[in-house]
Design a protein around this motif. Sequence first.
Motif, short mmCIF file in Angstrom:
data_model
loop_
_atom_site.label_atom_id
_atom_site.label_comp_id
_atom_site.label_asym_id
_atom_site.label_seq_id
_atom_site.Cartn_x
_atom_site.Cartn_y
_atom_site.Cartn_z
N ASP A 169 -9.56 5.05 1.82
CA ASP A 169 -9.00 5.18 3.16
C ASP A 169 -9.77 6.15 4.06
O ASP A 169 -9.24 6.63 5.06
CB ASP A 169 -7.54 5.63 3.08
CG ASP A 169 -7.37 6.95 2.33
OD1 ASP A 169 -8.36 7.43 1.75
OD2 ASP A 169 -6.25 7.50 2.32
N ARG A 187 -12.46 -5.14 -1.63
CA ARG A 187 -11.17 -5.82 -1.51
C ARG A 187 -10.68 -6.35 -2.84
O ARG A 187 -11.47 -6.63 -3.75
CB ARG A 187 -11.27 -6.99 -0.52
CG ARG A 187 -12.02 -8.20 -1.05
CD ARG A 187 -11.78 -9.41 -0.18
NE ARG A 187 -12.54 -10.57 -0.63
CZ ARG A 187 -12.42 -11.78 -0.11
NH1 ARG A 187 -11.58 -12.00 0.88
NH2 ARG A 187 -13.14 -12.79 -0.57
N GLU A 209 -4.08 -8.15 -2.45
CA GLU A 209 -3.55 -6.85 -2.87
C GLU A 209 -4.11 -5.69 -2.06
O GLU A 209 -3.39 -4.76 -1.71
CB GLU A 209 -3.83 -6.61 -4.36
CG GLU A 209 -3.13 -7.58 -5.29
CD GLU A 209 -3.39 -7.26 -6.75
OE1 GLU A 209 -3.64 -6.07 -7.06
OE2 GLU A 209 -3.37 -8.19 -7.58
N ARG A 210 -5.42 -5.73 -1.79
CA ARG A 210 -6.04 -4.61 -1.07
C ARG A 210 -7.06 -5.16 -0.08
O ARG A 210 -7.95 -5.93 -0.46
CB ARG A 210 -6.73 -3.66 -2.07
CG ARG A 210 -7.29 -2.40 -1.41
CD ARG A 210 -7.82 -1.44 -2.46
NE ARG A 210 -9.04 -1.91 -3.10
CZ ARG A 210 -9.36 -1.67 -4.36
NH1 ARG A 210 -8.55 -0.98 -5.13
NH2 ARG A 210 -10.50 -2.13 -4.87
N GLU A 211 -6.91 -4.75 1.16
CA GLU A 211 -7.85 -5.17 2.20
C GLU A 211 -9.19 -4.46 1.98
O GLU A 211 -9.25 -3.38 1.37
CB GLU A 211 -7.29 -4.82 3.58
CG GLU A 211 -6.08 -5.65 4.00
CD GLU A 211 -6.43 -7.12 4.14
OE1 GLU A 211 -7.45 -7.45 4.76
OE2 GLU A 211 -5.65 -7.94 3.60
N TYR A 222 -12.19 -1.97 2.58
CA TYR A 222 -12.18 -0.71 3.31
C TYR A 222 -12.99 -0.85 4.58
O TYR A 222 -13.80 -1.77 4.75
CB TYR A 222 -12.67 0.47 2.47
CG TYR A 222 -13.70 0.20 1.42
CD1 TYR A 222 -13.38 0.26 0.08
CD2 TYR A 222 -15.02 -0.10 1.76
CE1 TYR A 222 -14.33 0.04 -0.91
CE2 TYR A 222 -15.98 -0.32 0.78
CZ TYR A 222 -15.62 -0.26 -0.54
OH TYR A 222 -16.57 -0.50 -1.50
N PRO A 260 0.82 -1.22 0.00
CA PRO A 260 0.00 0.00 0.00
C PRO A 260 0.85 1.26 0.00
O PRO A 260 1.82 1.38 0.77
CB PRO A 260 -0.81 -0.13 1.31
CG PRO A 260 -0.04 -1.09 2.16
CD PRO A 260 0.61 -2.03 1.20
#
Length: 574
Positions: free
Chosen positions: A445, A473, A477-479, A481, A100
Amino acid sequence: MPTHNADIAAALNEIADLLEIEAANPFRVRAYRNAARTVENLSREVGEMLAAGADLTELPGIGKDLAAKLRELVETGRLRALQKLKREVPESLGELLHLPGLGPKRVHALYHELEIETPKQLYRAARDGRLRELHGFGEKTEQKLLAALEARLGTTRRFRHAVAAQYAEPLRDYLAKVRGVERAVIAGSYRRCRDTVGDIDILVTATNPEAVMERFSAYDEVVQVQSRGSTRATVTLRSGLQVDLRVMAAESFGAALHYFTGSKAHNIAVRRRAQSRGLKLNEYGVFRGGKRVAGGTEESVFAAVGLPWIAPELRENQGEIEAAEAGRLPELVTLEALRGDLHAHTTATDGHASLEEMAAAARERGLEYLAITEHSRRLTMAHGLDPKRLREQGRAIDRLNGRLRGITLLKGIEVDILEDGSLDLPDEVLGELDLVVAAIHGKFDLSRERQTRRILTALANPNVHILAHPGGRLIGEREPYDVDMPRIIRAAKRHGCFLELNAHPERLDLLDTHCRLAKEEGVKVAISSDAHSVQDFDHLRDGIGQARRGWLEPGDVLNTRSLTALRKLLQRRQ
């Protein structure tokens, strides 16, 4: 040695990573990214396509140069262009791009100013407070990276379910062809349809176990034989995936399949149930004293402890045993129950096929309706539609519906939810559509309260029907939000909205726990492919696995309904 689509996609993405770090032409980088996505989403192996004489340039985003590279990878297992880049740029730098807050410029700075090449080196620098000294970083970025690195370095690699399938299923089929093999089944978390898989368990019954062991060890993707006995072996594949093989006697196969499917918590609960009945349960069978009373089939194992068979996707000790005892197990949704798909894109935005091609592909898969939901104007990188272009597409859909047979296209949009919860297109335009799918594509975020309020505001708009990929998600790669999902689900119920289970293998979003919560609240879930090409409708299979883990039945799923019934539900919302 075969080169799977996942291997090809990884190589193309690695080229894109290294080119980005070199600050290469963005269009060139994007071409490799798009090609990787195309290959990863194919339902057939590229090697099979080439063997059948297919022209790879007919695939979306694959020109002559890229087609030649795909052929080179399949035929040689290597790519000269990638090897050249690796000599110029340390390949480990590509790993840093997936953390990130790290883009190509920051990775470039880390490499040239602090000589950081690997995640471990980056962790040490962040821990020592050296990153905040670099231009464009700061203490907040440093702390975020430190947390992400601690999580990543402390876990073993896991493979997305769809990627693991590319390695596990051919290996199972290979073993099934060994002379004397009667059954070959993949067990473990793969069989339970977990979204990620750590390793693979394969169970076999065979008249000649030694022949199975020999063929397994000699499989051309095996790079290391960790152990090998007369009935069990463990190997590591070239992909890094570990595979455990066990050859079981026929009278124990059901007990072994139950045991090695798991989960551990489910197995413990069933074993305690057996003990309370004076039975012993293990991978070899169910025993009363020294006598085996069950074990040949899973059904016999469950029956021995007074239960009906429980679907693998439910075996997490999350109430399935109590439901089975009470006769309340769900009749889980199947792929065949889906009658339509409510999220798809065409060449009008970032898709790779025309309206007509997407309609034909959906019809070939037995679907009766397909919603065309392009991106809205805010997503400029995806060529999102403004009101004028959206209305033009609506007229094109009307004309096409006039001559289509066997399938109906619905006019829709995947409209962006802006930071304040308002929508990216005017209400009067959205009101003209059959279906509005609302989605977040930026500002991930925000605080929990602001992100939740953003979504609640969007759901209150009477034009919104479905909340797309609600957690945001990207697996690995990306949690997701930070949002109050129970609050969102209750709001969806209050407003008469629906939630999407995005079936793309990188998303599988809703989480299974949220699927179950939606079911309990009476909120219908749309299992949608998010198709950007004709091959992407195959993602629906992955979505079904996730839905089954969430206890969803056909009645809980929006797109199991006929078009007439669906239209009534959509109109009721408005």
